[in-house]
Scaffold this active site. Structure first.
Site, short mmCIF file in Angstrom:
data_model
loop_
_atom_site.label_atom_id
_atom_site.label_comp_id
_atom_site.label_asym_id
_atom_site.label_seq_id
_atom_site.Cartn_x
_atom_site.Cartn_y
_atom_site.Cartn_z
N ARG A 1 0.81 -1.23 0.00
CA ARG A 1 0.00 0.00 0.00
C ARG A 1 0.83 1.27 0.00
O ARG A 1 0.41 2.29 -0.50
CB ARG A 1 -0.98 -0.01 1.18
CG ARG A 1 -2.27 -0.70 0.78
CD ARG A 1 -3.17 -0.92 1.94
NE ARG A 1 -2.62 -1.92 2.85
CZ ARG A 1 -3.33 -2.55 3.76
NH1 ARG A 1 -4.59 -2.28 3.93
NH2 ARG A 1 -2.77 -3.46 4.53
N ASP B 1 -13.75 2.55 -5.72
CA ASP B 1 -12.97 3.79 -5.64
C ASP B 1 -12.32 4.04 -6.99
O ASP B 1 -12.30 3.15 -7.85
CB ASP B 1 -11.93 3.74 -4.51
CG ASP B 1 -10.99 2.55 -4.64
OD1 ASP B 1 -10.63 2.20 -5.76
OD2 ASP B 1 -10.62 1.98 -3.60
N LYS C 1 -15.49 8.90 -3.63
CA LYS C 1 -15.36 9.21 -2.20
C LYS C 1 -14.61 10.53 -2.06
O LYS C 1 -13.51 10.68 -2.61
CB LYS C 1 -14.57 8.09 -1.53
CG LYS C 1 -14.28 8.29 -0.07
CD LYS C 1 -13.47 7.09 0.42
CE LYS C 1 -12.92 7.32 1.80
NZ LYS C 1 -12.11 6.21 2.26
N ARG D 1 -13.29 13.54 0.70
CA ARG D 1 -13.13 14.06 2.05
C ARG D 1 -13.13 15.58 1.93
O ARG D 1 -12.29 16.16 1.25
CB ARG D 1 -11.81 13.54 2.65
CG ARG D 1 -11.89 13.34 4.12
CD ARG D 1 -10.68 12.56 4.62
NE ARG D 1 -10.86 11.12 4.55
CZ ARG D 1 -11.60 10.43 5.39
NH1 ARG D 1 -12.24 11.03 6.37
NH2 ARG D 1 -11.71 9.12 5.28
N GLY E 1 -12.62 -3.85 5.28
CA GLY E 1 -13.99 -3.99 4.77
C GLY E 1 -14.70 -2.66 4.63
O GLY E 1 -15.85 -2.61 4.17
N GLY E 2 -14.04 -1.57 5.02
CA GLY E 2 -14.67 -0.25 4.99
C GLY E 2 -15.10 0.17 3.58
O GLY E 2 -16.23 0.61 3.38
C1 R5P Z 1 -7.80 0.76 -2.18
O1 R5P Z 1 -6.95 1.40 -2.76
C2 R5P Z 1 -7.93 -0.72 -2.35
O2 R5P Z 1 -8.21 -1.04 -3.67
C3 R5P Z 1 -8.97 -1.29 -1.45
O3 R5P Z 1 -10.21 -0.74 -1.77
C4 R5P Z 1 -8.69 -1.01 -0.03
O4 R5P Z 1 -7.35 -1.23 0.28
C5 R5P Z 1 -9.55 -1.88 0.84
O5 R5P Z 1 -9.32 -1.54 2.15
P1 R5P Z 1 -10.47 -1.57 3.23
O6 R5P Z 1 -11.13 -2.92 3.15
O7 R5P Z 1 -9.76 -1.34 4.52
O8 R5P Z 1 -11.42 -0.46 2.91
#
Ligand code: R5P
Length: 321
Positions: free
Chosen positions: A98, A171, A194, A196, A226-227
């Site tokens: 990441r 996203d 999304k 902010r 999972g957010g």
């Molecule tokens: C974002 O850049 C990724 O593609 C995923 O959407 C993200 O890492 C998922 O993370 P979480 O489940 O914590 O929202």
């Protein structure tokens, strides 16, 4: 010169996946001891002769991520010192991905650090699946085979025969992947936007595209907390979506992820076995695990024989579900 022998070893991160891979290849799993000294340091002993061999080490770098990574590095070091001719790290899930750029001051680029560590340990080649960011390939000056789980998910979605399907990117970062799904199923795609609005303000979600009355398939590379999936599911439901399906390659499932999935009105969640789910799977009856083993096995076979890996993108080699 004798023929280059193919050997596959595994670390402790996902031995079940490695077993499926060798089953598919029709060869035994390499014999190695990957244990610990009493103080917690990792101890490795390769029990098979690897001199002059083409060796693949299957090690997904998932939780416990530091241990998984260190096991992989020590295995590579061991194989190099044991005179393996070529060492390929098979990292279905590439952890620490990441942080792939400095998006603010005084932060690391861990994806590059991991690449440096692997090369320093002695790896000659890397195979990974759905890297968090494609540019990670460029962090290496050795060959990287970046595979996609799309053929596995395409086959699964075809089996579901979802009517009025629309693909939704949770996203902006996953638009490219989602566009491929929309093309395959000859349908449209929408995007969850999304924003902010300030440092202490909650994010505002919007949907670009019309999901009213449609069955939504949300595609992402991973479910971590999972957010992202939960928010995407919530907003498409508010915009009139019927059923919501999720396809995500890496089931990181950290913290409250399972509870978030449980609380979301999701019909089915499909993930792959790049990361072992263990007993987490039995806690969520809507989760379907699709195996990535045939894809990885075929990639290993083709790389070993110096054959094209692009063939794997069409999924024709996959056995029935
Ligand atoms: C974002 O850049 C990724 O593609 C995923 O959407 C993200 O890492 C998922 O993370 P979480 O489940 O914590 O929202």
């Amino acid at each position: 010169m004798s023929k280059l022998e193919l050997q596959v070893f595994t670390g402790n991160a996902n031995p079940e996946l490695a077993r499926h891979i060798v089953e598919y290849l029709g060869i035994p799993l390499g014999d190695a001891y990957i244990g610990k000294f009493p103080d917690g340091e990792i101890d490795v002993k390769i029990n098979d002769d690897v001199r002059g061999s083409d060796v693949f080490v299957v090690q997904t770098t998932c939780t416990p991520v530091n241990e998984s990574l260190m096991e992989l590095l020590i295995m590579i070091d061991t194989l190099r010192r044991a005179s393996a001719r070529r060492i390929t790290a098979v990292m279905p899930y590439y952890g620490y991905a990441r942080k792939d750029r400095k998006d603010e001051g005084r932060v690391p680029i861990t994806a590059k650090l991991v690449a440096n560590l692997l090369v320093t340990a002695g790896v000659h080649r890397v195979i990974s699946v759905d890297l968090h960011a494609s540019q990670i390939q460029g962090f290496f000056d050795i060959p990287v085979d970046h595979l996609y789980a799309t053929p596995v998910f395409f086959r699964y979605l075809r089996e579901l025969e979802i009517p009025d399907m629309i693909i939704v990117a949770p996203d902006a970062g996953s638009i490219k992947m989602n566009r491929a799904y929309a093309r395959e199923f000859k349908t449209e795609y929408a995007i969850v936007d999304k924003r902010r609005l300030g440092p202490n303000l909650a994010a505002v979600y919007n949907v670009i595209g019309d999901v009213q009355g449609r069955n939504v398939v949300i595609v992402d590379d991973m479910i971590a907390t999972g957010g992202s999936i939960a928010e995407a599911c919530k907003i498409v439901k508010e915009r009139g979506a019927k059923k919501v399906y999720v396809c995500a390659t890496h089931a990181v499932l950290a913290g409250d992820a399972l509870r978030r999935l449980d609380d979301s009105p999701i019909e089915k969640v499909a993930v792959t076995d790049t990361i072992p789910l263990g007993d987490k799977k039995s806690r969520h009856d809507r989760v379907r695990v699709l195996s990535i083993a045939p894809l990885l096995a075929e990639a290993i076979r083709r790389i070993h024989r110096n054959e094209s890996v692009s063939y794997l993108f069409n999924g024709e080699f996959l056995p029935p579900l």
